[in-house]
Design a protein around this motif. Structure first.
Motif, PDB file in Angstrom:
ATOM      1  N   GLU A 146     -19.254  18.959 -33.578  1.00  0.00           N
ATOM      2  CA  GLU A 146     -19.721  20.049 -32.723  1.00  0.00           C
ATOM      3  C   GLU A 146     -18.982  20.056 -31.389  1.00  0.00           C
ATOM      4  OE1 GLU A 146     -23.972  22.025 -31.275  1.00  0.00           O
ATOM      5  OE2 GLU A 146     -23.951  20.233 -32.554  1.00  0.00           O
ATOM      6  N   ARG A 147     -18.680  18.870 -30.887  1.00  0.00           N
ATOM      7  CA  ARG A 147     -17.895  18.799 -29.642  1.00  0.00           C
ATOM      8  C   ARG A 147     -16.535  19.457 -29.834  1.00  0.00           C
ATOM      9  NH1 ARG A 147     -19.575  13.192 -29.574  1.00  0.00           N
ATOM     10  NH2 ARG A 147     -17.415  12.437 -29.757  1.00  0.00           N
ATOM     11  N   PHE A 148     -15.892  19.155 -30.950  1.00  0.00           N
ATOM     12  CA  PHE A 148     -14.583  19.754 -31.209  1.00  0.00           C
ATOM     13  C   PHE A 148     -14.694  21.269 -31.287  1.00  0.00           C
ATOM     14  CE2 PHE A 148     -11.454  21.564 -34.108  1.00  0.00           C
ATOM     15  CZ  PHE A 148     -10.277  21.181 -33.477  1.00  0.00           C
ATOM     16  N   GLN A 149     -15.699  21.767 -31.983  1.00  0.00           N
ATOM     17  CA  GLN A 149     -15.852  23.214 -32.151  1.00  0.00           C
ATOM     18  C   GLN A 149     -16.041  23.907 -30.806  1.00  0.00           C
ATOM     19  OE1 GLN A 149     -15.268  24.912 -34.842  1.00  0.00           O
ATOM     20  NE2 GLN A 149     -15.743  26.887 -33.881  1.00  0.00           N
ATOM     21  N   LYS A 150     -16.854  23.312 -29.937  1.00  0.00           N
ATOM     22  CA  LYS A 150     -17.086  23.903 -28.619  1.00  0.00           C
ATOM     23  C   LYS A 150     -15.796  23.888 -27.792  1.00  0.00           C
ATOM     24  CE  LYS A 150     -21.620  24.809 -28.560  1.00  0.00           C
ATOM     25  NZ  LYS A 150     -21.854  24.803 -30.009  1.00  0.00           N
ATOM     26  N   VAL A 151     -15.079  22.786 -27.824  1.00  0.00           N
ATOM     27  CA  VAL A 151     -13.805  22.701 -27.096  1.00  0.00           C
ATOM     28  C   VAL A 151     -12.828  23.746 -27.614  1.00  0.00           C
ATOM     29  CG1 VAL A 151     -11.763  21.264 -26.688  1.00  0.00           C
ATOM     30  CG2 VAL A 151     -14.036  20.275 -26.451  1.00  0.00           C
ATOM     31  N   LYS A 152     -12.766  23.870 -28.937  1.00  0.00           N
ATOM     32  CA  LYS A 152     -11.876  24.853 -29.545  1.00  0.00           C
ATOM     33  C   LYS A 152     -12.205  26.261 -29.068  1.00  0.00           C
ATOM     34  CE  LYS A 152     -10.329  26.628 -34.037  1.00  0.00           C
ATOM     35  NZ  LYS A 152     -10.505  26.543 -35.517  1.00  0.00           N
ATOM     36  N   GLU A 153     -13.480  26.610 -29.069  1.00  0.00           N
ATOM     37  CA  GLU A 153     -13.891  27.951 -28.667  1.00  0.00           C
ATOM     38  C   GLU A 153     -13.591  28.222 -27.196  1.00  0.00           C
ATOM     39  OE1 GLU A 153     -17.600  28.255 -31.880  1.00  0.00           O
ATOM     40  OE2 GLU A 153     -18.017  28.045 -29.733  1.00  0.00           O
ATOM     41  N   VAL A 154     -13.900  27.269 -26.340  1.00  0.00           N
ATOM     42  CA  VAL A 154     -13.698  27.472 -24.900  1.00  0.00           C
ATOM     43  C   VAL A 154     -12.205  27.521 -24.556  1.00  0.00           C
ATOM     44  CG1 VAL A 154     -14.083  26.499 -22.601  1.00  0.00           C
ATOM     45  CG2 VAL A 154     -15.932  26.509 -24.284  1.00  0.00           C
ATOM     46  N   SER A 155     -11.411  26.688 -25.194  1.00  0.00           N
ATOM     47  CA  SER A 155      -9.962  26.754 -24.989  1.00  0.00           C
ATOM     48  C   SER A 155      -9.410  28.086 -25.478  1.00  0.00           C
ATOM     49  CB  SER A 155      -9.256  25.614 -25.722  1.00  0.00           C
ATOM     50  OG  SER A 155      -7.841  25.723 -25.620  1.00  0.00           O
ATOM     51  N   SER A 156      -9.888  28.527 -26.638  1.00  0.00           N
ATOM     52  CA  SER A 156      -9.331  29.713 -27.298  1.00  0.00           C
ATOM     53  C   SER A 156      -9.576  31.008 -26.543  1.00  0.00           C
ATOM     54  CB  SER A 156      -9.890  29.836 -28.721  1.00  0.00           C
ATOM     55  OG  SER A 156      -9.465  28.752 -29.524  1.00  0.00           O
ATOM     56  N   ILE A 157     -10.465  30.997 -25.580  1.00  0.00           N
ATOM     57  CA  ILE A 157     -10.684  32.198 -24.770  1.00  0.00           C
ATOM     58  C   ILE A 157      -9.376  32.619 -24.101  1.00  0.00           C
ATOM     59  CG2 ILE A 157     -11.882  33.130 -22.748  1.00  0.00           C
ATOM     60  CD1 ILE A 157     -14.254  31.326 -23.494  1.00  0.00           C
ATOM     61  N   THR A 158      -8.565  31.641 -23.726  1.00  0.00           N
ATOM     62  CA  THR A 158      -7.249  31.958 -23.139  1.00  0.00           C
ATOM     63  C   THR A 158      -6.092  31.304 -23.872  1.00  0.00           C
ATOM     64  OG1 THR A 158      -7.485  30.108 -21.568  1.00  0.00           O
ATOM     65  CG2 THR A 158      -8.187  32.305 -20.807  1.00  0.00           C
ATOM     66  N   HIS A 159      -6.346  30.168 -24.541  1.00  0.00           N
ATOM     67  CA  HIS A 159      -5.270  29.416 -25.206  1.00  0.00           C
ATOM     68  C   HIS A 159      -5.780  28.923 -26.553  1.00  0.00           C
ATOM     69  CE1 HIS A 159      -4.054  29.418 -21.007  1.00  0.00           C
ATOM     70  NE2 HIS A 159      -2.837  29.066 -21.379  1.00  0.00           N
ATOM     71  N   ALA A 160      -5.372  29.610 -27.620  1.00  0.00           N
ATOM     72  CA  ALA A 160      -5.950  29.344 -28.939  1.00  0.00           C
ATOM     73  C   ALA A 160      -5.058  28.527 -29.866  1.00  0.00           C
ATOM     74  CB  ALA A 160      -6.305  30.669 -29.624  1.00  0.00           C
ATOM     75  N   HIS A 161      -3.828  28.234 -29.465  1.00  0.00           N
ATOM     76  CA  HIS A 161      -2.963  27.412 -30.323  1.00  0.00           C
ATOM     77  C   HIS A 161      -3.576  26.021 -30.456  1.00  0.00           C
ATOM     78  CE1 HIS A 161       0.578  25.193 -31.737  1.00  0.00           C
ATOM     79  NE2 HIS A 161       1.078  26.358 -32.101  1.00  0.00           N
ATOM     80  N   ILE A 162      -3.449  25.427 -31.632  1.00  0.00           N
ATOM     81  CA  ILE A 162      -4.071  24.137 -31.896  1.00  0.00           C
ATOM     82  C   ILE A 162      -3.594  23.053 -30.938  1.00  0.00           C
ATOM     83  CG2 ILE A 162      -2.376  23.471 -33.647  1.00  0.00           C
ATOM     84  CD1 ILE A 162      -6.189  22.668 -33.569  1.00  0.00           C
TER      85      ILE A 162
END
Length: 321
Positions: A146-162
């Motif tokens: 769940e931590r990873f998913q939240k980090v992924k979502e918050v990063s992806s708002i402006t930077h979505a590359h893995i």
């Protein structure tokens, strides 16, 4: 909790403010005239103690998290900053990254926030890493998936590359270890083991992508000789705005110094993206060291210090609900 959040927020904002006047200066220039304390004017012609978009977007994220987790609210706060000067130091936006600007324009036109960030190889600036630290306190008790998913979502708002997502995830996991009060080198080793295990057990990305982080993880690649990141020479560390360089630089400066002041000054004097490198480093050092480690004159110079402290209090209170 409140004191840890406060130290983190003050730490990142002061690092940012130290770097603002010399942003874009080369390492050679700063070697001739190194930053030793707060300066004024310079690159952006701002008063002493002024922080940039790095801190602004961090505080926008924290304000949103005070009301719970919602990517639409986070994105809305970013738009308020961009168009209404919300959480700016002096009522104006004087710096913004290209990828962040594009993403804000995108979700302003109706794109869902988590689909707004760039996904290309060249969309890996440090614009999500610089603002991710408040999320640490919100997700600290969640399972790692769940931590990873939240980090992924918050990063992806402006930077979505893995690569940007992984950089944020590594940084957040390291901060979580520091939050628990263990020695920074033990925390670093624990982060390496935790993140490596998670990546090995989950099909998050290709091995080739993971190999980009070999210096952070100290993972061997073929005949490559593993070196500890914190044993590298300064010439092997870049101060550029590329997200992986900023991650490495912040970890390196934090791990190779013994105080808050030394860490952020070392970060600034790497040159180039000085405010962001020092902001990312400052969050680590602010969280880890005692508040007394931050020079009083820097605290006194910091613009909107009381507002930042108030935000840390409100954020902490919201997490108690």
């Amino acid at each position: 909790m409140k004191k840890k959040i406060e130290k983190t927020f003050l730490g990142l904002a002061i690092g940012d403010a130290l770097g603002v006047p010399v942003e874009f200066k080369s390492r050679f220039e700063l070697q001739q005239n190194p930053v030793k304390t707060m300066r004024e004017f310079g690159s952006h012609h701002q008063p002493r103690g002024t922080w940039s978009d790095d801190s602004s977007l961090t505080f926008c994220l924290a304000e949103s998290l005070c009301k719970g987790y919602n990517t639409k609210t986070i994105a809305a706060n970013f738009m308020r900053w961009y168009s209404e000067n919300y959480w700016t130091a002096h009522g104006e936006v004087f710096d913004i990254g290209i990828a962040t600007s594009k993403a804000i324009d995108s979700f302003a036109k109706g794109t869902p926030p988590t689909l707004a960030g760039g996904t290309g190889e060249f969309d890996n600036g440090n614009g999500s890493l610089m603002r991710i630290s408040p999320l640490v306190f919100y997700i600290k008790d969640m399972p790692i998936e769940e931590r990873f998913q939240k980090v992924k979502e918050v990063s992806s708002i402006t930077h979505a590359h893995i690569r940007s997502v992984l950089s944020c995830f590594i940084y957040v996991e390291f901060m979580l270890e520091l939050f628990n009060g263990i020695d920074k080198f033990e925390a670093y080793k624990s982060m390496q083991l935790t993140v490596n295990k998670f990546l090995n057990e989950n099909a998050i990305c290709s091995q080739k992508e993971i190999d980009n982080f070999h210096r952070v993880f100290e993972n061997p690649i073929g005949d490559y000789t593993v070196e500890r990141l914190y044993e590298l020479d300064e010439k092997q560390i870049s101060g550029s705005g590329y997200v992986l360089n900023t991650l490495e630089a912040s970890l390196w400066t934090f791990l190779t110094t013994d105080s808050y002041a030394d860490a952020v000054l070392k970060a600034v004097n790497l040159g180039e993206d000085t405010d962001t490198t020092a902001c990312v480093t400052g969050a680590l050092a602010g969280l880890y060291y005692e508040e007394e480690s931050i020079p009083k004159s820097w605290l006194n110079d910091l613009v909107k210090r009381e507002e930042i402290i108030d935000l840390s209090y409100r954020f902490s209170k919201s997490l108690e609900r």
